[in-house]
Structures are given as C-alpha cells and as structure tokens.
Motif scaffolding. Structure first.
Motif, PDB file in Angstrom:
ATOM      1  N   ASP A 108       0.833  -1.118   0.014  1.00 21.38           N
ATOM      2  CA  ASP A 108       0.049   0.060  -0.122  1.00 21.38           C
ATOM      3  C   ASP A 108       0.911   1.303   0.021  1.00 21.38           C
ATOM      4  N   ILE A 109       0.551   2.503  -0.461  1.00 16.61           N
ATOM      5  CA  ILE A 109       1.167   3.700  -0.388  1.00 16.61           C
ATOM      6  C   ILE A 109       1.012   4.157   0.807  1.00 16.61           C
ATOM      7  N   HIS A 110      -0.320   4.429   1.454  1.00 14.74           N
ATOM      8  CA  HIS A 110      -0.634   5.261   2.433  1.00 14.74           C
ATOM      9  C   HIS A 110      -0.509   4.522   3.561  1.00 14.74           C
ATOM     10  N   LEU A 111       0.703   4.521   4.466  1.00 14.51           N
ATOM     11  CA  LEU A 111       1.016   3.660   5.599  1.00 14.51           C
ATOM     12  C   LEU A 111       1.461   4.437   6.830  1.00 14.51           C
ATOM     13  N   PRO A 112       1.231   3.912   7.784  1.00 16.58           N
ATOM     14  CA  PRO A 112       1.799   4.598   9.224  1.00 16.58           C
ATOM     15  C   PRO A 112       3.445   4.488   9.116  1.00 16.58           C
ATOM     16  N   LYS A 113       3.985   5.492   9.807  1.00 10.92           N
ATOM     17  CA  LYS A 113       5.382   5.326  10.044  1.00 10.92           C
ATOM     18  C   LYS A 113       6.340   5.644   8.630  1.00 10.92           C
ATOM     19  N   MET A 114       6.070   4.978   7.554  1.00 10.90           N
ATOM     20  CA  MET A 114       6.584   5.165   6.413  1.00 10.90           C
ATOM     21  C   MET A 114       5.893   4.943   5.311  1.00 10.90           C
ATOM     22  N   SER A 115       5.716   5.604   4.227  1.00 10.51           N
ATOM     23  CA  SER A 115       4.889   5.589   2.992  1.00 10.51           C
ATOM     24  C   SER A 115       5.428   4.471   2.529  1.00 10.51           C
ATOM     25  N   GLY A 116       4.494   3.821   1.333  1.00  8.76           N
ATOM     26  CA  GLY A 116       4.900   2.916   0.514  1.00  8.76           C
ATOM     27  C   GLY A 116       5.997   3.388  -0.344  1.00  8.76           C
ATOM     28  N   LEU A 117       5.790   4.713  -0.783  1.00 13.52           N
ATOM     29  CA  LEU A 117       6.952   5.374  -1.722  1.00 13.52           C
ATOM     30  C   LEU A 117       8.336   5.521  -1.007  1.00 13.52           C
ATOM     31  N   GLU A 118       8.071   5.780   0.470  1.00 17.53           N
ATOM     32  CA  GLU A 118       9.379   6.274   0.927  1.00 17.53           C
ATOM     33  C   GLU A 118      10.079   4.898   1.177  1.00 17.53           C
ATOM     34  N   PHE A 119       9.547   3.748   1.242  1.00 20.25           N
ATOM     35  CA  PHE A 119      10.103   2.468   1.427  1.00 20.25           C
ATOM     36  C   PHE A 119      10.695   2.045   0.199  1.00 20.25           C
ATOM     37  N   LEU A 120      10.051   2.508  -0.922  1.00 15.08           N
ATOM     38  CA  LEU A 120      10.832   2.067  -2.175  1.00 15.08           C
ATOM     39  C   LEU A 120      12.164   2.993  -2.413  1.00 15.08           C
ATOM     40  N   LYS A 121      11.810   4.252  -2.000  1.00 15.00           N
ATOM     41  CA  LYS A 121      13.127   5.274  -2.128  1.00 15.00           C
ATOM     42  C   LYS A 121      14.134   4.691  -1.013  1.00 15.00           C
ATOM     43  N   SER A 122      14.005   4.045   0.068  1.00 10.26           N
ATOM     44  CA  SER A 122      15.021   3.768   0.697  1.00 10.26           C
ATOM     45  C   SER A 122      15.595   2.139   0.585  1.00 10.26           C
ATOM     46  N   GLN A 123      15.149   1.692  -0.428  1.00 10.33           N
ATOM     47  CA  GLN A 123      15.562   0.084  -0.816  1.00 10.33           C
ATOM     48  C   GLN A 123      16.030   0.274  -2.185  1.00 10.33           C
ATOM     49  N   ALA A 124      17.397   0.310  -2.484  1.00  6.25           N
ATOM     50  CA  ALA A 124      17.900   0.214  -3.582  1.00  6.25           C
ATOM     51  C   ALA A 124      17.715  -1.062  -4.348  1.00  6.25           C
ATOM     52  N   ASP A 125      17.612  -2.182  -3.625  1.00  8.27           N
ATOM     53  CA  ASP A 125      17.590  -3.507  -4.225  1.00  8.27           C
ATOM     54  C   ASP A 125      16.518  -4.137  -3.596  1.00  8.27           C
ATOM     55  N   HIS A 126      15.193  -3.721  -3.859  1.00 12.11           N
ATOM     56  CA  HIS A 126      14.189  -4.588  -3.220  1.00 12.11           C
ATOM     57  C   HIS A 126      13.223  -5.297  -3.871  1.00 12.11           C
ATOM     58  N   PRO A 127      12.709  -6.597  -3.413  1.00  6.63           N
ATOM     59  CA  PRO A 127      12.052  -7.314  -4.175  1.00  6.63           C
ATOM     60  C   PRO A 127      11.036  -6.923  -5.071  1.00  6.63           C
ATOM     61  N   PRO A 128      10.406  -7.651  -6.307  1.00 12.74           N
ATOM     62  CA  PRO A 128       9.385  -7.177  -6.863  1.00 12.74           C
ATOM     63  C   PRO A 128       8.315  -6.535  -6.070  1.00 12.74           C
ATOM     64  N   VAL A 129       7.707  -5.473  -6.683  1.00 16.71           N
ATOM     65  CA  VAL A 129       6.277  -4.813  -5.833  1.00 16.71           C
ATOM     66  C   VAL A 129       5.163  -4.793  -6.731  1.00 16.71           C
ATOM     67  N   ILE A 130       4.066  -4.935  -6.266  1.00 18.55           N
ATOM     68  CA  ILE A 130       2.930  -4.607  -6.818  1.00 18.55           C
ATOM     69  C   ILE A 130       2.171  -3.515  -5.914  1.00 18.55           C
ATOM     70  N   LEU A 131       1.866  -2.296  -6.300  1.00 16.91           N
ATOM     71  CA  LEU A 131       1.306  -1.272  -5.236  1.00 16.91           C
ATOM     72  C   LEU A 131      -0.236  -1.596  -5.477  1.00 16.91           C
ATOM     73  N   THR A 132      -0.603  -1.331  -4.337  1.00 23.03           N
ATOM     74  CA  THR A 132      -2.169  -1.492  -4.038  1.00 23.03           C
ATOM     75  C   THR A 132      -2.876   0.022  -3.118  1.00 23.03           C
ATOM     76  N   THR A 133      -3.430   0.435  -3.876  1.00 26.29           N
ATOM     77  CA  THR A 133      -3.805   1.961  -3.291  1.00 26.29           C
ATOM     78  C   THR A 133      -5.186   2.180  -4.030  1.00 26.29           C
ATOM     79  N   ALA A 134      -5.720   3.309  -3.017  1.00 22.32           N
ATOM     80  CA  ALA A 134      -6.877   3.860  -3.460  1.00 22.32           C
ATOM     81  C   ALA A 134      -6.818   5.222  -4.194  1.00 22.32           C
ATOM     82  N   PHE A 135      -5.536   5.591  -4.552  1.00 20.64           N
ATOM     83  CA  PHE A 135      -5.062   6.818  -4.881  1.00 20.64           C
ATOM     84  C   PHE A 135      -4.364   6.780  -6.455  1.00 20.64           C
ATOM     85  N   PRO A 136      -4.896   7.320  -7.359  1.00 16.91           N
ATOM     86  CA  PRO A 136      -4.456   7.267  -8.820  1.00 16.91           C
ATOM     87  C   PRO A 136      -3.187   8.208  -8.674  1.00 16.91           C
ATOM     88  N   ASP A 137      -3.125   8.975  -7.961  1.00 13.68           N
ATOM     89  CA  ASP A 137      -2.209  10.148  -8.257  1.00 13.68           C
ATOM     90  C   ASP A 137      -0.603   9.852  -8.375  1.00 13.68           C
TER      91      ASP A 137
END
Length: 230
Positions: A54-83
């Motif tokens: 999900d993108i809107h999460l407590p403590k750290m957003s989904g996008l912040e997580f992605l930014k912090s991980q140079a080599d993350h596993p494959p991700v499928i985002l699930t969100t109610a926001f198209p922006d």
C-alpha cells in the motif's frame, strides 16, 4: 511458488489480498504487515519474492519504502489513490492496482512477475487434465470429466457428473484457456460438447442430469459446433 507478503494497514484490504493470494496457484502468503518498517525488519532475515504494498501507511509510506531500498524485491502497489502511478514506476514496480480491484485484475498483475506459473492461470496442464485451485486445495480433474462450467460473479463452478469445485477465476478465463471441445451456450454457462445428451428448444441436457439454458446469441455457434461432431 512465489513467497509473498502484504503490507497494508486496513484489515478489509488485508482480507481481500489474502483471499486473492490464497486462490492463486503460484503464490504463497508468507506474512502480513501493517507498516513498512516491520517489513524492513522481516526482510533482513527472510527471503521474499513479491511484495503487495500500500502507499498510505503509518510510520513510512510505500513510496518512502521504495526510495529507501536500492534493491527491493518485486513490488505490486495497491492503493486507492491514482495520483502516484507515474511516480511509482520510477521505482520499478511491477504494477499499480487501484482499489477496489477484481480477482481478474489481480491475476493480470501477478502474471507480469510470474508468467510461467500463470500461463494457464490456475492450471498446470497434463495432456487432458487440469489442476484446479479451489480454496486451499489443488484438485486434478480430467477435461473429459468436466460436464459444464457455471459463472457466479468473479467465481466459477467446475461441474462434473456428480462433483462441483469452486474456482476463483471468471468464466472468461476458461473460454480463453480450454480447447474447442468446450462451447459457451449462455452468458453464465460453458458446456463440454461431448457431454451433451439432448438439445430441446432452448435447453441443453447433459451428463449427470444437468440441464442448462441456451442463450439466443450463442445458439447458432453452439449448433454449428454440435454439427461438427457428427
């Protein structure tokens, strides 16, 4: 089998994702987290093949997580926001699922990371048989034993002469993957032509005392297919 995790802080969304993952033959749910910080801790000691994030999460957003991980596993985002769709692809996400999404749309996203396991979606074909993922069971069924397939919203019933198995895929899936011994006779029914015992007016009588209606728009093609068996 891909080991996956859910990162989602809303219980209803967690339940939906758990259901879709449980119904998919190529996925195994390893853990569920309500925040990305817990996921990061988990990743330090466990291997993950796929993250539903999900993108809107407590403590750290989904996008912040992605930014912090140079080599993350494959991700499928699930969100109610198209922006965030455009920005998200900067972090090499597999797909962007906009809530609410269907099981069919979920499977399309998974197919991008696991084409081999989803080539026939819930089938691992062995000559004239399939493996049906029904709930938490894998059931091998001969194609010749399938009498009809009945649609029920996003689900289907695979019906034999005296058996029924609930599948998590819509009727369209079966029309695309089964061979031409199967024919659609109604918006809600596909029948195995070799199990047709009698056609009377707008009804098809099948093995196992099953009877289904014939839809007007499907009747001509069905009758032509029946004639080709003679």
């Amino acid at each position: 089998m891909l080991e996956c995790v859910i990162v989602e802080d809303q219980p209803p969304a967690q339940r939906i994702l758990s259901k879709f993952i449980g119904d998919h033959p190529g996925l195994s749910l390893k853990a569920t987290f309500s925040d990305a910080v817990s996921l990061m801790d988990f990743m330090q000691k466990s291997k993950i093949d796929l993250i539903f994030l999900d993108i809107h999460l407590p403590k750290m957003s989904g996008l912040e997580f992605l930014k912090s991980q140079a080599d993350h596993p494959p991700v499928i985002l699930t969100t109610a926001f198209p922006d965030y769709a455009l920005e998200s692809y900067e972090y090499q996400v597999i797909d962007y699922l906009l809530k609410p999404f269907s099981a069919d749309r979920f499977n399309q996203a998974v197919a991008k990371i696991a084409p081999a396991s989803t080539r026939h979606v819930e089938e691992e074909k062995d000559e004239r048989s399939i493996v049906i993922k029904s709930g938490h069971e894998l059931i091998r069924m001969s194609l010749d034993d399938i009498v009809l397939i009945k649609s029920d919203a996003d689900y289907t019933e695979i019906v034999g002469e005296d058996t029924k198995h609930l599948s998590g895929y819509p009727l369209r899936h079966w029309l695309e993957t089964l061979d031409d011994s199967f024919c659609q006779v109604h918006k809600s029914f596909v029948v195995h032509l070799k199990h047709v015992r009698k056609v009377s007016h707008n009804k098809v009588q099948l093995s196992g005392a099953h009877t289904v209606p014939i839809g007007r728009v499907y009747k001509k093609a069905f009758m032509e297919n029946m004639a080709s068996l003679e």
